[in-house]
Design an enzyme around this catalytic site. Structure first.
Site, short mmCIF file in Angstrom:
data_model
loop_
_atom_site.label_atom_id
_atom_site.label_comp_id
_atom_site.label_asym_id
_atom_site.label_seq_id
_atom_site.Cartn_x
_atom_site.Cartn_y
_atom_site.Cartn_z
N GLU A 1 0.82 -1.23 0.00
CA GLU A 1 0.00 0.00 0.00
C GLU A 1 0.84 1.27 0.00
O GLU A 1 0.41 2.30 0.50
CB GLU A 1 -0.97 0.00 1.19
CG GLU A 1 -1.95 -1.16 1.14
CD GLU A 1 -2.82 -1.27 2.39
OE1 GLU A 1 -2.95 -0.29 3.14
OE2 GLU A 1 -3.39 -2.36 2.60
N GLU B 1 -5.38 -8.26 -0.15
CA GLU B 1 -5.95 -7.97 1.17
C GLU B 1 -7.36 -7.50 0.92
O GLU B 1 -7.58 -6.63 0.08
CB GLU B 1 -5.12 -6.87 1.84
CG GLU B 1 -5.20 -6.83 3.34
CD GLU B 1 -4.34 -5.69 3.90
OE1 GLU B 1 -3.11 -5.69 3.71
OE2 GLU B 1 -4.93 -4.79 4.51
#
Ligand code: CA
Length: 459
Positions: free
Chosen positions: A316, A407
């Site tokens: 991320e 995720e």
């Protein structure tokens, strides 16, 4: 509020494009206007300003997959939520300079009456109409090259990648972070996720300095992998030093916990990755290497045990909320390559399959350094097929890299995704996102038991 109206689409001989005027719908807190010129029909709907404001229109259709478009006007970027038969797809209106059409991705319509609703989202936009064009599922992804980024990859790593290549497009492998949720899935469904996810967080040297205890996590992963589950590891890398280690007040006046154990967040450290990398002889650079070396020690235990890892460090980054992403794409990519070279060159690790997490092209570390491209998503509606994101990634990486949902909040509806042509290599649900209220037992059994889901022991 106007009365609810049905737009009859009379006697459709085949699926055809359907135009649905927003102003013919049921208004909740919204109004019909004709002030802005260039609308179609009798006007448009405006004044999405309070929570719960929306417009709902019912219309008839033939069952199938459609591309949904919204004709709107907005002065600046605005988030929206389009609900079709109760399933919400979230998206973003760009500044429009008058009327403009925006894709909301693929949606499923049914025979007879359907319902489309535009929710307030960020509000402050006008909506003229909805358009549904018959669409086909996205084509099956093309196979990716057989070799790994690490040209000296171990046999177990190659075998795992071969297995992922074999299932890609035909099934989506299931995955779950952490033991408690994995046990919950096993208890409820009698099935075990193909992938076990965990994190090297507690091995970060700056956490160890503060008394963190990894409690033999690596040895636990070795046991877990020996049951046949595939191992994926991320690393919430606590910054090597310069931790604020206190509660802070952010720009909005909110209290933020920035103590040492939050040291992977950019707002909990002043550690500057760009500055560190710019000076290979400096102390900060040395600390980066020290931390990578500490993690290498754990990964080496796995390599020696013949266990390959879906290795997902620096995740991320493009979000900017972690320190490794806070200095932009150049710094992130330099850090990625440094880690790649250090783990393979210096440490001789060869059990890693490299998973980059992100959508933005300028953050991609490069074909030579990546095996899987993943995205982390927490959809506001778990049933969302995520076709917009899938198609974006497919355009960039089809035939080059495996694409995964690395995720995700909750458990995705893989069967529904396949109807849209959305075929992730695998998904991994994040810790605690199964929560009893979010995925009920019956639903969990249905999601895990779906034919297109590959579980442990499945093919
Ligand atoms: Ca209209």
């Amino acid at each position: 509020m106007t009365s609810l109206m049905l737009l009859a689409v009379a006697q459709l001989p085949a699926r055809a494009a359907i135009l649905v005027e927003a102003e013919e719908g049921t208004l909740v807190g919204t109004q019909v206007s004709a002030n802005r010129s260039g609308y179609s029909g009798r006007g448009y709907v405006t004044n999405f300003s309070q929570e719960g404001d929306r417009v709902v229109v019912r219309f008839e259709a033939r069952a199938g997959l459609y591309e949904a478009q919204i004709r709107y006007a907005a002065e600046s970027e605005k988030g929206f939520g389009l609900s079709v038969n109760g399933v919400i797809a979230s998206g973003m209106f760009e500044p429009s300079n008058g009327w403009r059409s925006q894709s909301a991705g693929k949606v499923e319509l049914r025979n007879g009456v359907n319902e489309v609703a535009l929710e307030k989202g960020w509000g402050w936009f006008d909506v003229d109409r909805f358009e549904f064009r018959p669409a086909a599922p996205t084509p099956v992804p093309r196979p990716v090259p057989a070799h790994l980024a690490d040209r000296h990859a171990s046999t177990p790593a190659r075998e795992l990648f071969a297995r992922l290549r074999r299932t890609y497009g035909a099934k989506t492998l299931s995955g779950q972070y952490d033991l408690r949720d994995t046990d919950h899935i096993k208890k409820v469904t009698r099935l075990v996720p193909a992938i076990y996810g965990s994190d090297l967080i507690e091995y970060s040297p700056s956490r160890i300095e503060h008394g963190a205890d990894p409690k033999g996590a690596t040895e636990g992963w070795i046991k877990r992998a020996k049951t046949g589950q595939i191992l994926t590891l991320s690393w919430h890398w606590n910054a090597p030093k310069d931790l604020l280690d206190k509660e802070i007040t952010d720009a909005n006046g909110n209290k933020v916990d920035a103590r040492w154990y939050k040291g992977f967040y950019a707002n909990a450290t002043t550690f500057d990755a760009a500055r560190a990398l710019a000076d290979p002889k400096g102390e900060d650079y040395r600390l980066i290497l020290r931390d990578i070396d500490a993690i290498a020690t754990e990964l080496m235990k796995l390599d020696r045990a013949g266990i390959p890892v879906l290795w997902r460090p620096l995740h991320e980054a493009e979000g900017g909320w972690f320190w490794w992403g806070a200095k932009g794409p150049g710094t992130y990519k330099a850090l990625w390559r440094l880690m790649f070279d250090r783990l393979h060159g210096r440490h001789g690790l060869h059990n890693l399959i490299w998973v980059h997490t992100g959508i933005k092209p300028d953050w991609y570390p490069g074909d030579k350094y990546v095996d899987v491209v993943g995205v982390d998503l927490y959809p506001s509606d778990r049933r969302d097929a995520l076709s917009g994101t899938w198609e974006t990634l497919l355009r960039a990486y089809d035939g080059k890299k495996l694409i995964a949902l690395t995720e995700v909040g909750g458990v995705p509806d893989v069967e529904r995704m396949f109807r849209f042509g959305v075929r992730w290599s695998y998904f991994v649900s994040w810790t605690g996102s199964l929560g009893a209220s979010s995925v009920k037992d019956d639903e969990l059994r249905r999601l895990y038991g779906a034919k297109k889901v590959g579980n442990l022991g499945g093919r």
